[in-house]
Design a protein around this motif. Sequence first.
Motif, PDB file in Angstrom:
ATOM      1  N   ALA A   1      -1.689   1.504  -7.936  1.00 39.31           N
ATOM      2  CA  ALA A   1      -2.510   1.643  -6.735  1.00 39.31           C
ATOM      3  C   ALA A   1      -3.209   3.001  -6.821  1.00 39.31           C
ATOM      4  O   ALA A   1      -2.553   4.037  -6.961  1.00 39.31           O
TER       5      ALA A   1
ATOM      6  N   LYS B   1      -5.594  -1.344   8.615  1.00 36.57           N
ATOM      7  CA  LYS B   1      -4.420  -0.469   8.740  1.00 36.57           C
ATOM      8  C   LYS B   1      -3.887  -0.478  10.163  1.00 36.57           C
ATOM      9  O   LYS B   1      -2.665  -0.460  10.384  1.00 36.57           O
TER      10      LYS B   1
ATOM     11  N   ARG C   1       0.853  -1.192   0.000  1.00 36.35           N
ATOM     12  CA  ARG C   1       0.000   0.000   0.000  1.00 36.35           C
ATOM     13  C   ARG C   1       0.888   1.240   0.000  1.00 36.35           C
ATOM     14  O   ARG C   1       1.950   1.256   0.644  1.00 36.35           O
TER      15      ARG C   1
ATOM     16  N   THR D   1      -4.104   0.334  -2.152  1.00 38.12           N
ATOM     17  CA  THR D   1      -3.515  -0.998  -2.034  1.00 38.12           C
ATOM     18  C   THR D   1      -3.456  -1.630  -3.405  1.00 38.12           C
ATOM     19  O   THR D   1      -4.223  -1.279  -4.305  1.00 38.12           O
TER      20      THR D   1
ATOM     21  N   TYR E   1      -6.999  -5.790   1.618  1.00 37.17           N
ATOM     22  CA  TYR E   1      -5.888  -5.787   2.574  1.00 37.17           C
ATOM     23  C   TYR E   1      -5.277  -7.163   2.829  1.00 37.17           C
ATOM     24  O   TYR E   1      -4.222  -7.256   3.452  1.00 37.17           O
TER      25      TYR E   1
END
Length: 530
Positions: free
Chosen positions: A99, A237, A71, A106, A298
């Motif tokens: 991205a 995150k 990311r 990400t 993620y």
Amino acid sequence: MTPTRFPRSTSLYSRRKVLRGGAAGAGLFGTGLLGAGLLGFPAIAQSNRPVFTHGVQSGDVTTDSGIIWARTDRPARLLVEVATSDSFSNAQRLRGPAAIDGNDFTTKMDLTGLPAGQDIFYRLQWQDLADVNLLSEPMVGRFRTGPAGKRDITFVWTGDTCGQGWGINLDWGGMRCYETMRNTRPDFFIHSGDTIYADNPLETEKMQPDGTVWKNVMIEEKAKVAETLAEFRGNYKYNLMDENVKRFNAEVPMLAQWDDHEVVNNWYPGEMLISDDRYTVKSADLLAARANKAFLEYMPIRQHPSDRERIYRKIPYGPLLDVFFIDLRSYRGPNSSNNQPVRSRDTDFLGPQQLTWLKQQLLASKATWKVIASDMPIGIVVADGESAFENGANGSGPVLGREHDIADLLSFIKHNDIKQTVFFTADVHYTAAHYYDPSKAQFRDFNPFWEFVSGPVHAGSFGPGRMDDTFGPQVVYSKDPAGERNLPPSSELQFFGHVRIDGETEAMTVTLKDLNDKDLYTVTLEPASA
């Protein structure tokens, strides 16, 4: 262009040397896909350049492929070098995906055409899309592909990251169990669900049973339950802020599945959160759609080509091991008394399509060991309130409710002579080894098998759970807080499991371990004779 094959690396992996600090597959050996010479990583002397915001990850590694993830902080393109040596002297350079804000900056890339049984090193760099002369500092990671032949395989598994109000406490050392797992140097990691706790907000301070204060690192998205896509993303995150997790992710590929807390506790399709005043969004389906997008953004997971929301899948890891990831959340009927004597839509647990897929994949598998990675255990009763049940177990007795799916699967395995099937799971926040014995079961049309439970890796400790005798589970070992609830990570009742498959004998040794890498229980399972 003549394809170039990676030479076999004879160098040992050096952490000091290497680790500082949704695209189509990129076939490294296919004609026209190398891109050698296309990219170069010049010395960096720029300001305001892109950054890696949350480290690097890899996942869903097979004998010839692996997903890499990263990311950044702005629209940028991922530049990739891939090698079989930590010197990167034989690196292949690839143009990676961009991205952008639609995926929260990400991106993932599927590296294909890799050599089997090989350490793969990847070095990544971001190229700013607004100013292509701005390049980030590089970051490096590694993974190991599955073997083409028989060799030792090791992996770890656990679940339950950052739950029950226990977040990143820098005074305690952060999420320490990830560092313990990293030091075992596994080939890969199975995260058995509850990868985040979107429904468990954090407070700056939380009192521990001994009267001392647990101090959480805080971000805005962890101050309330997750409802918006940004809030679900923020939960991922947050976990990736932990230095133990980032070191682990750079070295150990993750094979992930989800359970309930990625969305909301004990959710099921069609549920309405009428009585939960924390939520302004009442539809579990709407929350789940946002949560699924964040999970797939993620997690370094290889997505199905036609069903982009699907999580269940098979990971082949050489002739000794196939791993089957199931999803007991997305296709279930409503949580209920779970005592229906006849199968119906309301008793679905895996759901017809997934159950058919799993049977077909097990039947086709030629691997010595068939690991079923389940987000919930079979024989431990997990209640949802006073009169409903969360998993298949519903109290002792004959097959009822969601147990119909489990009975169907176990009978299929028996009648098709599918050998060496082992279940690995988490969910219940303690560790245990269960042997399912048909001679002690209410339902007996199955062959004996093992189920191993681990977790939490960083969450509150609970248990033990009440056992359901429908499939005859025998508690061979259990380590738990003896009925106390939500003990903090500092109680050291944090657990993971370690598995070693011997490349010569093909025996599988399973060891239940704690936060301090202490061996709690070990058993060796011998492969069945032909």
